[in-house]
Design a protein around this motif. Structure first.
Motif, short mmCIF file in Angstrom:
data_model
loop_
_atom_site.label_atom_id
_atom_site.label_comp_id
_atom_site.label_asym_id
_atom_site.label_seq_id
_atom_site.Cartn_x
_atom_site.Cartn_y
_atom_site.Cartn_z
N LEU A 1 5.22 -12.12 8.84
CA LEU A 1 4.41 -13.33 9.07
C LEU A 1 2.93 -13.08 8.83
O LEU A 1 2.21 -13.98 8.38
CB LEU A 1 4.64 -13.85 10.49
CG LEU A 1 6.01 -14.49 10.71
CD1 LEU A 1 6.25 -14.77 12.18
CD2 LEU A 1 6.15 -15.77 9.89
N ILE A 2 2.46 -11.85 9.09
CA ILE A 2 1.06 -11.52 8.79
C ILE A 2 0.81 -11.70 7.30
O ILE A 2 -0.25 -12.17 6.88
CB ILE A 2 0.73 -10.08 9.23
CG1 ILE A 2 0.58 -10.00 10.75
CG2 ILE A 2 -0.53 -9.57 8.56
CD1 ILE A 2 -0.69 -10.63 11.31
N ARG B 1 6.41 -8.16 3.14
CA ARG B 1 5.13 -8.61 3.70
C ARG B 1 4.18 -9.06 2.59
O ARG B 1 3.52 -10.10 2.70
CB ARG B 1 4.51 -7.46 4.50
CG ARG B 1 3.21 -7.77 5.17
CD ARG B 1 2.70 -6.60 5.98
NE ARG B 1 2.38 -5.44 5.15
CZ ARG B 1 1.85 -4.31 5.59
NH1 ARG B 1 1.62 -4.17 6.89
NH2 ARG B 1 1.59 -3.31 4.79
N GLU C 1 7.10 -10.11 12.64
CA GLU C 1 5.65 -10.34 12.77
C GLU C 1 4.89 -9.73 11.60
O GLU C 1 3.92 -10.30 11.10
CB GLU C 1 5.14 -9.76 14.09
CG GLU C 1 5.53 -10.59 15.30
CD GLU C 1 5.07 -9.98 16.61
OE1 GLU C 1 4.76 -10.72 17.53
OE2 GLU C 1 5.04 -8.73 16.71
N ARG D 1 2.34 1.57 5.37
CA ARG D 1 1.32 1.07 6.30
C ARG D 1 1.69 -0.23 6.97
O ARG D 1 0.93 -1.20 6.99
CB ARG D 1 -0.04 0.93 5.58
CG ARG D 1 -0.44 2.17 4.83
CD ARG D 1 -1.64 2.93 5.30
NE ARG D 1 -2.81 2.27 5.79
CZ ARG D 1 -4.01 2.33 5.20
NH1 ARG D 1 -4.15 2.94 4.04
NH2 ARG D 1 -5.06 1.81 5.77
N PHE E 1 2.32 -2.56 10.33
CA PHE E 1 1.60 -2.59 11.60
C PHE E 1 2.55 -2.11 12.70
O PHE E 1 3.53 -2.80 13.01
CB PHE E 1 1.11 -4.00 11.89
CG PHE E 1 0.16 -4.52 10.84
CD1 PHE E 1 -1.10 -3.98 10.70
CD2 PHE E 1 0.55 -5.54 9.98
CE1 PHE E 1 -1.98 -4.44 9.73
CE2 PHE E 1 -0.32 -6.01 9.01
CZ PHE E 1 -1.58 -5.46 8.88
N PRO E 2 2.29 -0.93 13.29
CA PRO E 2 3.28 -0.33 14.20
C PRO E 2 3.53 -1.14 15.48
O PRO E 2 4.63 -1.09 16.01
CB PRO E 2 2.68 1.04 14.54
CG PRO E 2 1.26 0.97 14.15
CD PRO E 2 1.14 -0.05 13.07
N SER E 3 2.54 -1.88 15.97
CA SER E 3 2.77 -2.58 17.23
C SER E 3 3.38 -3.97 17.02
O SER E 3 3.59 -4.70 17.98
CB SER E 3 1.48 -2.66 18.05
OG SER E 3 0.55 -3.49 17.43
N LEU E 4 3.65 -4.32 15.76
CA LEU E 4 4.26 -5.61 15.47
C LEU E 4 5.74 -5.44 15.13
O LEU E 4 6.14 -4.39 14.62
CB LEU E 4 3.56 -6.30 14.29
CG LEU E 4 2.34 -7.16 14.59
CD1 LEU E 4 1.25 -6.37 15.29
CD2 LEU E 4 1.79 -7.79 13.33
N PRO F 1 0.81 -1.22 0.00
CA PRO F 1 0.00 0.00 0.00
C PRO F 1 0.84 1.27 0.00
O PRO F 1 1.99 1.27 0.44
CB PRO F 1 -0.84 -0.11 1.28
CG PRO F 1 -0.15 -1.10 2.13
CD PRO F 1 0.71 -1.96 1.27
N THR G 1 8.22 0.51 13.34
CA THR G 1 8.38 1.96 13.22
C THR G 1 9.81 2.41 13.51
O THR G 1 10.15 3.56 13.27
CB THR G 1 7.43 2.70 14.18
OG1 THR G 1 7.55 2.11 15.47
CG2 THR G 1 6.01 2.62 13.72
#
Lengths: 234, 288
Positions: free
Chosen positions: A102-103, A148, A99, A90, A92-95, A86, A134
């Motif tokens: 892996l998503i 990803r 991770e 974008r 995932f900041p808390s991963l 995207p 981040t």
């Protein structure tokens, strides 16, 4: 001529009452790199979001491997083999970095890409696999976003403005990895503001202007004047 | 010595409050849904445990094994069939719908079980205790319940940070639109989160039913305790929620020791003080 991997048949797209795309028709062959260029607001991101299922379309407006997928939701489109990097990355900041990767592999589609291969392609990510997403530099974040998407082993990779906000040297470095991705069998659609970069990376170019296809052709065959006319509508 | 005893008893009750809070924190974290019916679902689980013990003739602690999967299934169905439709940019529809659900559950239970207060009898274990030190005894049952609370909270923490499902929960919480692009079906992820939340609610309901009398109207107060524990703890981790429950439990125990009428009030005061001094809670979520 073999059946195209992706075929757009008179694709329209709307934001509420505003029509953003008008009858876009385009074909992407397997293993091909095609660049979509155009000015701000020409509909480039809308085009990618429509293909990825983030925006609803008429079922038969988007045909992938002979199947109409225009009405599938985004999570089902990924399962078909289309992955989007995207705009703005974008992550995932808390991963952590790993991770996030892996998503991308959530659906366990078989194929050449896995953690090991992504880390080979982007060694900088391997060193930072335990860091929060981040904490990465912009270029590294873009690598993670591409990685990803690759983790879902897509047949078609959609890249939205990879060069956004990055230094030219970083952008060149990212584009240098593109052949390795194509070599594994993915077709790639890059949306790009940087026309020189787009012409260098892609064999074919499609120029959008105000939601319509203004020009398509082989990158080598297009003159600067033709592109400029299609780009600015002069 | 007397105060030490008060604090220990407060800590043990606090474990139960932490379990009330954990289910709330989980679904708020994953889908920003505030479940007003949470307390009533705890009471519903307590009645389910009551029915299970009476019809199957099993021990209340064994009833957990029946109530947990039933409530989990209820949670999945509730989210898929109803609550997913209320989610969006607006926070109000899920609030209104779960408020309505709260009223329906309360009145349904009233119709079926009357307003009489009920209790689960766990047998001899209820009165067993052992001396910790001179002058302080700890009940076996409160200790078992505390152990259950630690297990639930620890289990949720592991689920969130060590499993693929937890990763999916965190990713969906961060950015639902991009999570969809990665192949996560939000409707399914949300339904799984609600299922797990109601599994925790089931444990809370059974523990509550063994500990105190219950009737159809006590749900909202459990919801308040749960909310307070979540806010005191912050949304950073499940252990923050656990700490929030303990603080609330200890505050209530101290209040009750000063004056029996001050139990609930002391809890609210502790909550207000923390809200005023640290509105983000004691263990807030680290902003990325």
């Amino acid at each position: 001529m073999p059946e195209p991997l992706l075929e757009l048949r008179a694709l329209d797209a709307y934001y509420e009452d505003f029509q953003a795309l008008f009858g876009i028709s385009l074909e992407v062959a397997a293993g091909e790199v095609i660049a979509v260029i155009g000015a701000n607001g020409a509909g480039k991101s809308t085009l990618l979001n429509s293909i990825a299922g983030a925006m609803p379309s008429r079922p038969d407006a988007i045909v992938f491997e002979g199947r109409p997928i225009g009405d599938l939701p985004a999570h089902a489109v990924v399962a078909q083999g289309i992955a989007l990097v995207p705009e703005g990355r974008r992550l995932f900041p808390s991963l952590t970095v790993e991770e996030n990767l892996l998503i991308g592999a959530q659906l366990r589609r078989p194929g050449p890409w896995n953690l090991v291969r992504v880390y080979e392609l982007f060694p900088a990510l391997a060193e930072r696999r335990r860091m929060g997403a981040t904490a990465l530099s912009g270029g590294q974040q873009q690598m993670a976003a591409i990685g990803r998407a690759l983790m879902s082993n897509p047949k078609l990779l959609l890249c939205d403005e990879i060069s956004l906000g990055l230094a030219p040297i970083v952008v060149r470095d990212l584009y240098a990895r593109l052949p390795s991705i194509v070599a594994e069998g993915s077709a790639v659609v890059v949306v790009e503001q940087d026309i020189v970069q787009a012409l260098k990376a892609a064999k074919r170019v499609c120029c959008l202007q105000e939601g319509r296809v203004a020009l398509t052709g082989l990158s080598t065959a297009l003159t600067r004047e033709a592109i400029s006319a299609a780009y600015f509508g002069t | 010595m007397q105060w030490l005893n008060v604090i220990i008893q407060g800590v043990l009750v606090g474990g139960l409050y932490a379990v009330f809070a954990a289910g709330l924190a989980l679904i708020f974290g994953v889908m920003r849904l505030v479940n007003i019916a949470h307390g009533d679902l705890i009471v519903l689980a307590a009645y389910l445990a009551l029915v299970a013990t009476e019809t199957l003739g099993i021990n209340p602690l064994t009833a957990i094994l029946v109530v947990v999967p039933v409530m989990g299934a209820v949670g999945y169905g509730l989210q898929r069939g109803l609550l997913n439709r209320t989610l969006g940019d607006d926070l109000l529809p899920p609030l209104l719908v779960t408020f309505g659900l709260s009223i329906i559950i309360q009145n349904g239970l009233l119709e079926l079980f009357t307003a009489d207060s009920r209790r689960l009898a766990a047998g001899a274990i209820e009165v067993e205790s052992f001396p910790l030190i001179e002058g302080i005894s700890i009940g076996v049952l409160p200790l078992l319940q505390f152990a259950a609370a630690v297990t639930v909270i620890g289990g949720l923490q592991v689920l969130f940070y060590r499993t693929a499902l937890g990763r999916a929960f965190r990713a969906t919480s961060d950015d639902p639109a991009v999570a969809q692009l990665m192949g996560l079906d939000n409707r399914h992820v949300f339904a799984l989160a609600m299922a797990i939340s109601l599994c925790v609610v089931a444990v809370a309901g059974v523990l509550l039913a063994i500990r105190t009398n219950f009737d159809p109207a006590i749900g909202p107060a459990r919801l308040i305790f749960g909310f307070e524990a979540v806010i005191i703890g912050g949304l950073g981790s499940m252990w923050g929620t656990f700490a929030g429950g303990i603080i609330l439990g200890v505050a209530q125990a101290i209040g009750a020791q000063i004056n029996p009428g001050w139990q609930v009030l002391a809890g609210h005061i502790a909550f207000l003080i923390i809200l005023a001094l640290r509105p983000e809670g004691l263990f807030p979520k680290v902003q990325g």
